[in-house]
Scaffold this active site. Sequence first.
Site, short mmCIF file in Angstrom:
data_model
loop_
_atom_site.label_atom_id
_atom_site.label_comp_id
_atom_site.label_asym_id
_atom_site.label_seq_id
_atom_site.Cartn_x
_atom_site.Cartn_y
_atom_site.Cartn_z
N TYR A 17 44.17 39.26 33.37
CA TYR A 17 43.71 39.43 34.74
C TYR A 17 44.09 40.82 35.22
O TYR A 17 45.22 41.26 35.01
CB TYR A 17 44.35 38.38 35.65
CG TYR A 17 44.03 38.54 37.12
CD1 TYR A 17 42.73 38.33 37.59
CD2 TYR A 17 45.02 38.88 38.03
CE1 TYR A 17 42.44 38.47 38.95
CE2 TYR A 17 44.74 39.01 39.39
CZ TYR A 17 43.44 38.80 39.85
OH TYR A 17 43.16 38.93 41.18
N ASP A 40 47.94 47.81 31.97
CA ASP A 40 48.09 47.17 33.27
C ASP A 40 49.49 46.57 33.32
O ASP A 40 49.73 45.45 32.87
CB ASP A 40 47.01 46.09 33.45
CG ASP A 40 47.14 45.40 34.81
OD1 ASP A 40 48.16 45.62 35.50
OD2 ASP A 40 46.23 44.63 35.16
N LYS A 100 53.31 44.98 42.21
CA LYS A 100 54.38 43.98 42.29
C LYS A 100 55.79 44.58 42.46
O LYS A 100 56.12 45.00 43.56
CB LYS A 100 54.26 43.02 41.12
CG LYS A 100 52.92 42.25 41.20
CD LYS A 100 52.74 41.09 40.28
CE LYS A 100 51.50 40.30 40.67
NZ LYS A 100 50.44 40.23 39.69
#
Length: 429
Positions: free
Chosen positions: A144, A238, A266
Amino acid sequence: MNFKKSQKLYTKGLKNLVGAVNSPVRAFSSVGGNPLFIKKAKGSKIYDVDDNEYVDLVVSYGPMILGHRHKKVEKAAKKALKKGYSFGASTEAEIKLAKIVCDAFPEMDKVRFVNSGTEAVLSGIRLARAFTGKDKIIKFSGCYHGHQDALLVAAGSGLATLSLPGSKGVPEGAVKNTLIAEYNNLESVKAHFDKYDDIAGVIIEPIGGNMGVVIPQNNFLKELKEYLQSKNALLIADEVMTGFRSTFGGAQEKLGVVADITCLGKVIGGGFPVGAYGAREEIMQQVAPLGGMYQAGTLSGNPIAMAGGISTLTELKRQNPYDKFEEIGSVLEVILLETAKKYNVDLIVNRFGSMMNPFFTKNKVTNFKEAQTSDTQKFAVFFWEMIKNGVFLPPSQFEAWFLNSAISKKDIKVFAAATDKAMQKVSGM
Ligand SMILES: *Cc1c(COP(=O)(O)O)cnc(C)c1O
């Protein structure tokens, strides 16, 4: 334990919010029941509106790596708050956070801050295309990368949970340059390069975290990087989930691989909205105002978010909790496996440092297809029993659990007792 106030708020929230949530996994669709509403959090604990206390293994899906409301972070954010909320002009804090981030990644000369992981990745993809002059991007099934159109195909957790093949509203044209490969399978990448000569690069979660935790096998990442170099294509890491979490320099440092472009989110904001993408000088020269690749943001580099990021990363570096994470992680792993054995439940646990999760299956899980062999109904029962016994887990089989540096021995005991109850319940299915 009761959830009366959460249930009331859920009903109320349904009127003006979509599903009473602002991000789909929070809706508990795949585990059934109504979502919990949170009142507050501190350290390793989170509290819902009915005053139930939980050991928090979600930590906002990763960002709260120091636990909630660390003293130093709170102080830094409050100090920034008093000077103003947003200026539309540069501040010294942006330079400070940029140095911390660039120092952590060996080939990152420059970085650009944005407001979310989604923004970081969509900009990173644009940058790969700008630098190479090529259009196609390879992504792995089950990974994702945020909710940008081009990468909303075969995209793991949220989508897997809801069993959507992709997403409505994404035109075919938006994904026509997106190619899908299988995680841990270099041949599936090579097959695309054999067929197309306009591939800009490959985007990967260096540790898969959105199909449950999936770990690269047998030097997969190193071989991928070497292969891409031979093809003049870029490796885009990522690290929105793994950056500053796997270790300070991310999964790349841990795995001994250096990506061409790195995307962050994050942990980098410590709970405030910060994302970032960075690369070596010649690549970042493409980005406006230095180059012709446009990317901008009204609130990018927000002073309070920067203060949150600087204080979180500074404290994280000081604490250096990665050995502790390994230790606690392996203890939780053993608890899960031994309890499963005690109750005759088939269970696999995948873990990389402070990221882990169990799969209710016999088979090893090295890609999305294997992850999907997990019995999600068992997970749903396990999830609710853990909640009822004081452990807050992500409400999906395909989301990773996260450790934080405030976890105590007492929390581990709560986890062990809850696991015993939950596994017993699963064994009766
Ligand atoms: C969470 C996540 C994103 C998206 O970040 P948001 O801040 O939710 O937009 C992208 N990539 C990975 C690997 C993630 O885990």
